[in-house]
Design a protein around this motif. Sequence first.
Motif, PDB file in Angstrom:
ATOM      1  N   ASN A  47      49.808 -20.956  12.156  1.00 34.56           N
ATOM      2  CA  ASN A  47      49.713 -22.079  11.239  1.00 34.56           C
ATOM      3  C   ASN A  47      51.105 -22.825  11.734  1.00 34.56           C
ATOM      4  O   ASN A  47      51.668 -23.696  10.866  1.00 34.56           O
ATOM      5  CB  ASN A  47      49.632 -21.875   9.945  1.00 34.56           C
ATOM      6  CG  ASN A  47      48.277 -21.434   9.346  1.00 34.56           C
ATOM      7  OD1 ASN A  47      47.353 -21.203  10.132  1.00 34.56           O
ATOM      8  ND2 ASN A  47      48.418 -21.372   8.055  1.00 34.56           N
ATOM      9  N   SER A  48      51.150 -23.235  13.182  1.00 33.52           N
ATOM     10  CA  SER A  48      52.119 -23.972  13.592  1.00 33.52           C
ATOM     11  C   SER A  48      53.664 -23.418  13.288  1.00 33.52           C
ATOM     12  O   SER A  48      54.563 -24.244  13.542  1.00 33.52           O
ATOM     13  CB  SER A  48      51.947 -25.431  13.061  1.00 33.52           C
ATOM     14  OG  SER A  48      50.670 -25.987  13.526  1.00 33.52           O
ATOM     15  N   HIS A  49      53.867 -22.355  12.707  1.00 31.66           N
ATOM     16  CA  HIS A  49      55.145 -21.926  12.597  1.00 31.66           C
ATOM     17  C   HIS A  49      55.497 -20.497  13.527  1.00 31.66           C
ATOM     18  O   HIS A  49      54.568 -19.755  13.700  1.00 31.66           O
ATOM     19  CB  HIS A  49      55.273 -21.419  11.010  1.00 31.66           C
ATOM     20  CG  HIS A  49      55.108 -22.522   9.970  1.00 31.66           C
ATOM     21  ND1 HIS A  49      56.097 -23.569   9.891  1.00 31.66           N
ATOM     22  CD2 HIS A  49      54.190 -22.816   9.155  1.00 31.66           C
ATOM     23  CE1 HIS A  49      55.614 -24.347   8.885  1.00 31.66           C
ATOM     24  NE2 HIS A  49      54.657 -23.990   8.629  1.00 31.66           N
ATOM     25  N   PRO A  50      56.443 -20.561  13.999  1.00 31.15           N
ATOM     26  CA  PRO A  50      56.788 -19.335  14.761  1.00 31.15           C
ATOM     27  C   PRO A  50      57.297 -17.912  14.209  1.00 31.15           C
ATOM     28  O   PRO A  50      57.820 -18.080  13.153  1.00 31.15           O
ATOM     29  CB  PRO A  50      58.215 -19.810  15.486  1.00 31.15           C
ATOM     30  CG  PRO A  50      58.934 -20.960  14.733  1.00 31.15           C
ATOM     31  CD  PRO A  50      57.763 -21.420  14.049  1.00 31.15           C
ATOM     32  N   TYR A  51      56.555 -16.974  14.853  1.00 36.47           N
ATOM     33  CA  TYR A  51      56.756 -15.700  13.961  1.00 36.47           C
ATOM     34  C   TYR A  51      57.358 -14.885  15.287  1.00 36.47           C
ATOM     35  O   TYR A  51      56.696 -14.722  16.075  1.00 36.47           O
ATOM     36  CB  TYR A  51      55.736 -15.164  13.242  1.00 36.47           C
ATOM     37  CG  TYR A  51      55.399 -15.725  11.930  1.00 36.47           C
ATOM     38  CD1 TYR A  51      55.808 -15.329  10.786  1.00 36.47           C
ATOM     39  CD2 TYR A  51      54.745 -16.942  12.058  1.00 36.47           C
ATOM     40  CE1 TYR A  51      55.653 -15.748   9.595  1.00 36.47           C
ATOM     41  CE2 TYR A  51      54.463 -17.486  10.927  1.00 36.47           C
ATOM     42  CZ  TYR A  51      54.890 -17.098   9.674  1.00 36.47           C
ATOM     43  OH  TYR A  51      54.563 -17.633   8.506  1.00 36.47           O
ATOM     44  N   GLU A  52      58.454 -13.721  14.952  1.00 39.67           N
ATOM     45  CA  GLU A  52      58.821 -12.959  15.854  1.00 39.67           C
ATOM     46  C   GLU A  52      58.065 -11.600  15.787  1.00 39.67           C
ATOM     47  O   GLU A  52      57.946 -11.104  14.477  1.00 39.67           O
ATOM     48  CB  GLU A  52      60.354 -12.670  15.624  1.00 39.67           C
ATOM     49  CG  GLU A  52      61.000 -11.705  16.716  1.00 39.67           C
ATOM     50  CD  GLU A  52      62.259 -11.200  16.517  1.00 39.67           C
ATOM     51  OE1 GLU A  52      62.787 -10.012  17.113  1.00 39.67           O
ATOM     52  OE2 GLU A  52      63.012 -11.955  15.652  1.00 39.67           O
ATOM     53  N   VAL A  53      57.438 -11.253  16.805  1.00 41.32           N
ATOM     54  CA  VAL A  53      56.763  -9.768  16.677  1.00 41.32           C
ATOM     55  C   VAL A  53      57.675  -8.551  16.427  1.00 41.32           C
ATOM     56  O   VAL A  53      58.485  -8.484  17.458  1.00 41.32           O
ATOM     57  CB  VAL A  53      55.675  -9.688  17.939  1.00 41.32           C
ATOM     58  CG1 VAL A  53      55.262  -8.204  17.671  1.00 41.32           C
ATOM     59  CG2 VAL A  53      54.606 -10.490  17.806  1.00 41.32           C
ATOM     60  N   VAL A  54      57.727  -7.837  15.394  1.00 34.69           N
ATOM     61  CA  VAL A  54      58.778  -6.652  15.363  1.00 34.69           C
ATOM     62  C   VAL A  54      57.665  -5.472  15.322  1.00 34.69           C
ATOM     63  O   VAL A  54      58.676  -4.246  15.192  1.00 34.69           O
ATOM     64  CB  VAL A  54      59.323  -6.727  14.018  1.00 34.69           C
ATOM     65  CG1 VAL A  54      60.428  -8.278  14.051  1.00 34.69           C
ATOM     66  CG2 VAL A  54      58.738  -6.844  12.889  1.00 34.69           C
ATOM     67  N   GLY A  55      56.661  -5.446  15.432  1.00 36.33           N
ATOM     68  CA  GLY A  55      56.171  -4.022  15.398  1.00 36.33           C
ATOM     69  C   GLY A  55      54.682  -4.317  15.708  1.00 36.33           C
ATOM     70  O   GLY A  55      53.889  -5.254  15.593  1.00 36.33           O
ATOM     71  N   ILE A  56      53.833  -3.070  16.099  1.00 40.69           N
ATOM     72  CA  ILE A  56      52.727  -3.003  16.377  1.00 40.69           C
ATOM     73  C   ILE A  56      52.029  -1.755  16.056  1.00 40.69           C
ATOM     74  O   ILE A  56      52.655  -0.609  16.038  1.00 40.69           O
ATOM     75  CB  ILE A  56      52.517  -2.936  18.147  1.00 40.69           C
ATOM     76  CG1 ILE A  56      52.888  -4.051  18.730  1.00 40.69           C
ATOM     77  CG2 ILE A  56      50.892  -2.838  18.372  1.00 40.69           C
ATOM     78  CD1 ILE A  56      52.806  -4.169  20.082  1.00 40.69           C
ATOM     79  N   MET A  57      51.011  -1.841  15.135  1.00 37.14           N
ATOM     80  CA  MET A  57      50.296  -0.839  14.229  1.00 37.14           C
ATOM     81  C   MET A  57      49.631   0.166  15.412  1.00 37.14           C
ATOM     82  O   MET A  57      49.100  -0.302  16.330  1.00 37.14           O
ATOM     83  CB  MET A  57      49.593  -1.423  13.324  1.00 37.14           C
ATOM     84  CG  MET A  57      50.161  -2.020  12.258  1.00 37.14           C
ATOM     85  SD  MET A  57      51.610  -1.249  11.418  1.00 37.14           S
ATOM     86  CE  MET A  57      50.769   0.037  10.480  1.00 37.14           C
ATOM     87  N   PRO A  58      49.516   1.476  14.939  1.00 36.70           N
ATOM     88  CA  PRO A  58      48.752   2.408  15.861  1.00 36.70           C
ATOM     89  C   PRO A  58      47.276   2.082  16.018  1.00 36.70           C
ATOM     90  O   PRO A  58      46.851   1.414  15.063  1.00 36.70           O
ATOM     91  CB  PRO A  58      49.186   3.807  15.084  1.00 36.70           C
ATOM     92  CG  PRO A  58      49.250   3.356  13.569  1.00 36.70           C
ATOM     93  CD  PRO A  58      50.005   2.157  13.814  1.00 36.70           C
ATOM     94  N   LYS A  59      46.636   2.658  16.979  1.00 35.84           N
ATOM     95  CA  LYS A  59      45.444   2.352  16.935  1.00 35.84           C
ATOM     96  C   LYS A  59      44.511   3.190  16.005  1.00 35.84           C
ATOM     97  O   LYS A  59      44.835   4.418  15.800  1.00 35.84           O
ATOM     98  CB  LYS A  59      44.928   3.149  18.549  1.00 35.84           C
ATOM     99  CG  LYS A  59      43.498   2.688  18.980  1.00 35.84           C
ATOM    100  CD  LYS A  59      43.207   3.360  20.321  1.00 35.84           C
ATOM    101  CE  LYS A  59      41.715   2.847  20.832  1.00 35.84           C
ATOM    102  NZ  LYS A  59      41.332   3.594  22.065  1.00 35.84           N
ATOM    103  N   GLY A  60      43.441   2.603  15.437  1.00 34.74           N
ATOM    104  CA  GLY A  60      42.854   3.010  14.413  1.00 34.74           C
ATOM    105  C   GLY A  60      43.266   2.746  12.926  1.00 34.74           C
ATOM    106  O   GLY A  60      42.369   2.963  12.155  1.00 34.74           O
TER     107      GLY A  60
END
Length: 822
Positions: free
Chosen positions: A174-187
């Motif tokens: 939505n035009s706002h920057p966000y830093e990716v701090v995590g990735i959830m596990p598969k499933g």
Amino acid sequence: MGTLVRDLRYALRAFAKSPGFTAAAILSLAIGIGANTAIFSITSALLLRPLPYKNADRLVILWNSSPGLGIPRDWFSTAQYFDIKNNHHGLEQVALAIGGNYNLTGDGEPERVGIIRVTSNLLPMLGAQPAQGRLFTPDDDRVGGPNVAILSYGMWARRYGSIPNMIGRTITINSHPYEVVGIMPKGFSLPREVLPTLYGAEQSDIFLPIPMPPDAADVRGHEDYNILGKLRPGVSLQQARAEMDTITAHLRLSHPEVYPANGNLTFVILPLLEQVVGNVRHTLWLLLAAVTCVLLIACVNVANLLLSRAMGRRREIAVRTAVGASAGRIIRQLLTESVLLAICGGLLGVLLAFISIHWARVLGPQSVPRLNEIGIRGDTLFFTLLISVASGILFGLAPALRIARLDLLKVLKDSDRGSAGGSAMWGRGNNLRRLLVIAELAISVVVLIAAGLLLRSFIRLQHVSPGFNPSNVLTFELTMTGDKYKDSQFVLASYHQLWERLESLPGAVSAGGISSLPLSAMFAWGPITVEGRIPPPGEKFINADERITSGHYFEAMQIPLLKGRLFNDHDTPDSPRVLLVDEYMAQQLWPNQDPLGKRISLGDLASKPEWATVVGVVGRIKQDTLDTDSRMALYMPQSQFISRIMNVVLRTNTDPASLASAVNHELHELDHDLPVYRLLTMQERIAVSLARRRFSTILLGVFAGLALALAAIGIYGVMAYLVNQGTRELGIRMALGATQSTILGLVVKQSMKLALFGIGVGVLAAFIFSRLMSGLLFGVTSTDPATFAATAVLLVVVALIASYIPARRAARIDPMISLRSE
């Protein structure tokens, strides 16, 4: 063990000598066992298997309910969240969430994705651990904290190609920057069936934190949030509900202006599994009952086959008995054969179940919960083994007991002089076969009537008028967010330009938009105050659906204008506020009065009124589902009640799907960062709303068809056996002057006696048990005479056809040949 091995070898040799009998028995059983295996695997996945979260049996979801205001299920405010968090001691944890669909831009084409905002304790409460990076911390819950995001595994793989350096990367939402701090596990996922967010996020593609302002505990408006909780160990659901009732009773007393007495505020606690499968539970039990009936009919058919085969083995059994075999030894041998048949049928049934489940997952609607978790697992295989052995004993016991009670001397004498000494064609010796035919016909009637009721209900539902014309209408969802659209006038100008662009397309007729599209799981309601209306004691406000419209929405949907006018260009932000109401609202608020010129204020009696004048009355539509009536509704012009989220509708005079690419082009020309989301025709949306009903109706129809086919085979098999057994009797009748038509009529008459008796028993049973499915029907009673009569006629016709074939063969018997052979 040695005896069992000898019995198995003997059974295999016997089956090899009768391949036709063996194939018919195994196939009949495979159909019944396969259907049961498939439905059990679905039931196991939905009802028996816990949700894929830690301590899933203690997880609950909460709902805000005000039944007195016509609101059975609503979301929560932040103040209510703190009321529960601070005062409910039976909940170990309470977490807040809010979801919706946001625009994701950069790194490719703009995309509309499902966003779930959560408090920092929600993901740990579910037992989630990140595959990479970290989860949210309490610092992320505070206002002014950094903009951080956690990606689902699917989003990371699909959008970003599973790049290894995703952590720390910036994405634009939505035009706002966000830093990716995590990735959830598969499933791991938090789909809508688990967390039904107000703004319709189907999947949890990205998680964001919920920054809590200092006054969040005092904000009782904006009831937009979901609440999940976790029961303390040892706390029962009943105890938690009782404690919650105490909290809501206190809230009604301390905040009567927000929670009036007539609303009867209640906070409902549901097990999370119940939330997921609650509205499909009854359908599953109905399907389980249907496939059980199919298996019973298959067992009856095989029992009749075994009876016929056993009677043909009378001399063999008699000789074995004469040389010393006990009755128990004979019964064990016959039961070994029947159980072996059932296990072979079970193995083939598992294969059929694999195929059925594959197609169920391919063709099943997305609205069926946990569809991707359905499969053949250990518990399913154990169930298949269990019903296979039970079926073998069930259909093998009657023939085994019957053959074990044979009169040894009589059998040997009869075998010396041919079949003349056997049971008479219509004698008592064949009563067991007749009873089995009556039983399978009765069971078939029950299944067919259940399927017929669902089918008639579904047909009635399809013919319900939604209050608008869904033909030739293309729809999609659009959100104008970001810095570019902060100015409300720019938003209005952009939408106005969009309507012009769409209406200029070849084949386009009219275009407009609405905040809550009908039959698309979209809704919004709020309190209203009616000028001049004297509320009854205890009433602080009434609720109504609130829908914001723009462009030529009513013309595009062909919702009729019943009185007054529609919105026009004169309804500007600076002009007096105006509203449209539907006919139901006009009838409820101003019976026998002209609603034009009446005034309504959005909000309760305690708020400062901002009056809007009713300038028109439009037709009532089906907003939620075709089988439920909508609340009274009002419509507001977007020019006076700004909304950046709109559902666009475009009426065409051609196939609306053919304009999809042109619509995408026009939107890209307007703003290349605006994604088109859920581009569907209105008829497709209606089909989606009916998908679950359609799926269950088709499944039950298939099972009913199997039951009917097996019953027809059963009638044919018994009548063919009786004709074959009664060859000498029929030959004597014809030698004494009976004509072919007389013999034909005799066989058909005896067959139809059985059929009519079985159908009568089935109709009576269906009359009793069909009441259990009343909640699944629409526009049809559980004892619908037309369905009962049609089913009875169908079974009579099928029975007539099934009995005519052996009857015709009986009529062609040559008396000289039949008597000479005897």
